[in-house]
Design an enzyme around this catalytic site. Structure first.
Site, mmCIF file in Angstrom:
data_model
loop_
_atom_site.group_PDB
_atom_site.id
_atom_site.type_symbol
_atom_site.label_atom_id
_atom_site.label_comp_id
_atom_site.label_asym_id
_atom_site.label_seq_id
_atom_site.Cartn_x
_atom_site.Cartn_y
_atom_site.Cartn_z
ATOM 1 C CG ASN A 12 -1.644 1.236 1.484
ATOM 2 O OD1 ASN A 12 -1.764 2.073 0.581
ATOM 3 N ND2 ASN A 12 -2.165 1.406 2.695
ATOM 4 C CD1 TRP A 13 3.287 0.978 -2.924
ATOM 5 C CD2 TRP A 13 3.391 2.187 -4.802
ATOM 6 N NE1 TRP A 13 3.941 0.227 -3.865
ATOM 7 C CE2 TRP A 13 4.017 0.948 -5.030
ATOM 8 C CE3 TRP A 13 3.328 3.119 -5.840
ATOM 9 C CZ2 TRP A 13 4.586 0.613 -6.260
ATOM 10 C CZ3 TRP A 13 3.887 2.780 -7.071
ATOM 11 C CH2 TRP A 13 4.522 1.541 -7.267
ATOM 12 C CE LYS A 14 0.164 3.301 4.808
ATOM 13 N NZ LYS A 14 0.105 3.449 6.243
ATOM 14 C CG HIS A 98 -5.855 1.985 5.253
ATOM 15 N ND1 HIS A 98 -5.407 2.906 6.156
ATOM 16 C CD2 HIS A 98 -4.844 1.106 5.074
ATOM 17 C CE1 HIS A 98 -4.161 2.604 6.516
ATOM 18 N NE2 HIS A 98 -3.797 1.508 5.859
ATOM 19 C CD GLU A 100 -2.770 5.488 6.835
ATOM 20 O OE1 GLU A 100 -2.816 5.519 5.584
ATOM 21 O OE2 GLU A 100 -1.793 5.023 7.465
ATOM 22 C CD GLU A 170 -3.477 -2.490 7.474
ATOM 23 O OE1 GLU A 170 -2.338 -2.659 7.020
ATOM 24 O OE2 GLU A 170 -4.172 -1.501 7.207
ATOM 25 N N GLY A 176 2.377 2.294 10.804
ATOM 26 C CA GLY A 176 3.295 3.421 10.634
ATOM 27 C C GLY A 176 4.046 3.809 11.895
ATOM 28 C CB SER A 215 5.169 -1.673 12.046
ATOM 29 O OG SER A 215 4.744 -0.355 12.321
ATOM 30 N N GLY A 236 2.745 -1.093 4.329
ATOM 31 C CA GLY A 236 2.666 0.329 4.025
ATOM 32 C C GLY A 236 4.040 0.906 3.746
ATOM 33 N N GLY A 237 4.622 1.549 4.743
ATOM 34 C CA GLY A 237 5.888 2.264 4.589
ATOM 35 C C GLY A 237 6.972 1.475 3.867
HETATM 36 P P1 PGA Z 1 2.726 0.363 7.691
HETATM 37 O O1 PGA Z 1 1.251 0.563 7.101
HETATM 38 O O2 PGA Z 1 3.292 -0.895 7.095
HETATM 39 O O3 PGA Z 1 3.467 1.601 7.295
HETATM 40 O O4 PGA Z 1 2.580 0.231 9.170
HETATM 41 C C1 PGA Z 1 0.403 -0.528 6.866
HETATM 42 C C2 PGA Z 1 -0.872 -0.055 6.219
HETATM 43 O O5 PGA Z 1 -1.291 1.067 6.518
HETATM 44 O O6 PGA Z 1 -1.486 -0.736 5.392
#
Ligand code: PGA
Length: 255
Positions: A12-14, A98, A100, A170, A176, A215, A236-237
């Site tokens: 997930n590149w956000k 998600h 966020e 998650e 994050g 993470s 994510g990151g």
């Molecule tokens: P993260 O994010 O790996 O940066 O913790 C995961 C996600 O939001 O899908």
């Protein structure tokens, strides 16, 4: 019916990478993540990069995912992106709910449910994100929160569609933060999710992949993939860090 045999690693590149940057990154990434027959890999770039990366991915085993969608197929919904538009670009998976989006955009369980149903109607495969806040875990309510998010998200999803779903567990406090959940806690929550899926969908509930996200890194991926009930990861990151993501895709499991 059993869970789709291949684990899924979904990046997930956000809100990162312009279309040009996305293409450059994928050109480096694809040779490093394309050699695996026993695992599935997909990436979710921002909407603006989808048309640019779609032709590259088409020639590769790596799948295309989107980060969100709207529940109507067309009309007066300024700023929204419909399932048909995603399908038209060759998108296979779509993240829904998600944390966020729940937090910054006010997305509710009801909206998540509408999006899941719309994705399925268009032949997209929703990856439904669920997870508790830190306070809920601290007070022992993690399971009930996740169960309730799950059941609301899947309301009216028929049994015949269950095999198109994936669930991403998650925990919000792990996203994050560099503070991943423990593999034991993840396995326990995945078992709880699995039993709900089987209660609702019977045998078909066994075919839904359950991913962990929060993470995930090159350093902890093997421990997660060794844990019972972890059928993939949502990253994510680390998904936009070349070496890290290549290492995650190359996870090792004991024979
Ligand atoms: P993260 O994010 O790996 O940066 O913790 C995961 C996600 O939001 O899908």
């Amino acid at each position: 019916m059993t869970v789709e045999a291949r684990p899924l690693v979904l990046g997930n590149w956000k809100m990162n990478l312009t279309a040009r940057e996305a293409v450059a990154y994928l050109r480096d990434l694809l040779p490093r993540v394309s050699g695996y027959a026993d695992r599935e890999v997909a990436v979710a770039p921002p909407f603006t990069a989808l048309p640019a990366v779609a032709p590259l991915l088409k020639e590769s085993p790596v799948g295309l995912a989107a980060q969100d969608l709207f529940w109507e197929s067309e009309g007066a919904y300024t700023g929204e992106i419909s399932p048909l538009m995603l399908q038209d670009l060759g998108v296979t998976y779509v993240l829904v709910g998600h944390s966020e989006r729940r937090r910054h955009l006010g997305e509710t369980d009801r909206m998540v449910n509408q999006k899941v149903l719309a994705a399925l109607r268009s032949g997209l495969r929703p990856v439904v994100c669920v997870g508790e806040q830190e306070a809920a875990r601290a007070s022992g309510r993690a399971r009930s929160v996740v169960r309730s998010q799950l059941l609301r998200a899947l309301s009216e999803v028929p049994r015949g569609e269950a095999s198109s779903l994936a669930i991403a567990y998650e925990p919000v406090w792990a996203i994050g933060t560099g503070r991943a959940a423990t593999p034991a806690d993840v396995s326990e929550m995945h078992a709880c999710i699995r039993s709900e899926l089987q209660r609702v969908y019977g045998e078909a509930g066994g075919a839904v992949r359950i991913l962990y996200g929060g993470s995930v890194s090159g350093g902890n991926i093997d421990a997660f993939m060794e844990s019972p009930g972890v059928e993939g990861v949502l990253v994510g990151g680390a998904s936009i860090r070349l070496d890290d993501f290549a290492r995650i895709v190359g996870f090792r499991r004991p024979a």
